[in-house]
Scaffold this motif. Structure first.
Motif, PDB file in Angstrom:
ATOM      1  N   TYR A 166      37.434  38.300  52.719  1.00 22.40           N
ATOM      2  CA  TYR A 166      36.983  39.541  52.095  1.00 22.40           C
ATOM      3  C   TYR A 166      36.137  39.223  50.870  1.00 22.40           C
ATOM      4  N   GLY A 167      35.675  40.270  50.210  1.00 20.54           N
ATOM      5  CA  GLY A 167      34.725  40.111  49.115  1.00 20.54           C
ATOM      6  C   GLY A 167      35.259  39.576  47.817  1.00 20.54           C
TER       7      GLY A 167
ATOM      8  N   ILE B 223      33.096  35.580  46.454  1.00 17.81           N
ATOM      9  CA  ILE B 223      32.581  36.486  45.425  1.00 17.81           C
ATOM     10  C   ILE B 223      31.499  35.792  44.603  1.00 17.81           C
ATOM     11  N   PRO B 224      30.429  36.509  44.262  1.00 19.81           N
ATOM     12  CA  PRO B 224      29.405  35.917  43.401  1.00 19.81           C
ATOM     13  C   PRO B 224      29.866  35.880  41.949  1.00 19.81           C
TER      14      PRO B 224
ATOM     15  N   ALA C   3      38.504  39.445  40.307  1.00 18.20           N
ATOM     16  CA  ALA C   3      38.888  38.529  41.385  1.00 18.20           C
ATOM     17  C   ALA C   3      40.373  38.187  41.291  1.00 18.20           C
ATOM     18  N   LEU C   4      41.046  38.169  42.431  1.00 19.43           N
ATOM     19  CA  LEU C   4      42.488  37.910  42.467  1.00 19.43           C
ATOM     20  C   LEU C   4      42.770  36.424  42.282  1.00 19.43           C
ATOM     21  N   ALA C   5      43.462  36.092  41.213  1.00 22.16           N
ATOM     22  CA  ALA C   5      43.732  34.694  40.922  1.00 22.16           C
ATOM     23  C   ALA C   5      44.694  34.062  41.915  1.00 22.16           C
ATOM     24  N   GLU C   6      45.522  34.888  42.567  1.00 27.86           N
ATOM     25  CA  GLU C   6      46.579  34.334  43.414  1.00 27.86           C
ATOM     26  C   GLU C   6      46.111  33.942  44.810  1.00 27.86           C
TER      27      GLU C   6
ATOM     28  N   MET D  98      24.616  37.622  46.150  1.00 28.11           N
ATOM     29  CA  MET D  98      25.145  38.450  47.225  1.00 28.11           C
ATOM     30  C   MET D  98      24.759  37.917  48.603  1.00 28.11           C
ATOM     31  N   HIS D  99      23.563  37.367  48.727  1.00 31.72           N
ATOM     32  CA  HIS D  99      23.132  36.819  50.009  1.00 31.72           C
ATOM     33  C   HIS D  99      24.072  35.703  50.452  1.00 31.72           C
TER      34      HIS D  99
END
Length: 200
Positions: free
Chosen positions: A45-46, A71-72, A81-84, A93-94
């Protein structure tokens, strides 16, 4: 193309990043995350911790699933952003979209906004060009995606898109239909992935 017997190992989830989304959409994202974990399908996922994507990733991780966020750099703080979970941080993004495509055997589309639309149209454009044959499943609660499907049909009716394009995905109404729909489509060979890298 003939089908392969290889196990479906990963699913990329495109979805909204808004925490203001309908609570029912957020709950559906959580249910999908758990369903993917239970099926031992890696969630790609993103990378953010917000909106539907954060809900899906947290649920998959909590259920013991394998999660990969992509993720950029400029969105790491903005989308929290999820650290876990495991992450790959890219420059733009590209690169994000290309890596999400390369790391995924299949795709699930949940409700989302303009960013999700952009991802979906590119993914289906590559499908239209025969650059991949990976399963694509839309979760379509309250007929959320019907306006988009009507637009696609309009392009077919105007003879701008071949009619076969309308078979490029499956739409389901409930979360518990998503994983079976992915598996039902099977995993097909897509030898043209290198071509996607050149064109994308």
């Amino acid at each position: 193309m003939g089908r392969l017997s290889q196990r479906l190992e990963s699913a990329c989830v495109f979805c909204g990043s808004s925490d203001e989304a309908d609570p029912a959409f957020l709950e559906a994202a959580r249910a999908l995350g758990k369903a993917l974990a239970d099926a031992r399908i890696r969630l790609v996922y993103g990378g953010g911790g917000v909106g539907l994507m954060g809900a899906a990733a947290r649920a998959a991780h909590a259920a013991g699933g394998d999660v990969l966020g992509i993720i950029p750099t400029f969105l790491v703080a903005k989308e929290r952003a999820l650290a876990e979970v495991e992450h790959v941080i890219v420059d733009n993004m590209h690169e994000r979209k290309m890596l999400m495509f390369q790391r995924s055997d299949s795709f699930v589309i949940l409700p989302g906004g303009i960013g999700t639309l952009e991802e979906v149209v590119e993914l289906l454009s590559w499908r239209r060009l025969d650059l991949h044959a990976k399963p694509v499943v839309f979760y379509n609660p309250r007929s959320f995606w019907d306006p988009l499907f009507r637009l696609f049909q309009h392009t077919v009716d105007e003879r701008l898109t071949p009619a076969g394009f309308m078979d490029a995905w499956v739409a389901v109404d409930t979360v518990d239909q998503i994983v079976p729909a992915l598996l039902d489509q099977g995993r097909e060979p897509y030898p043209s992935e290198a071509a996607v890298g050149r064109r994308g």
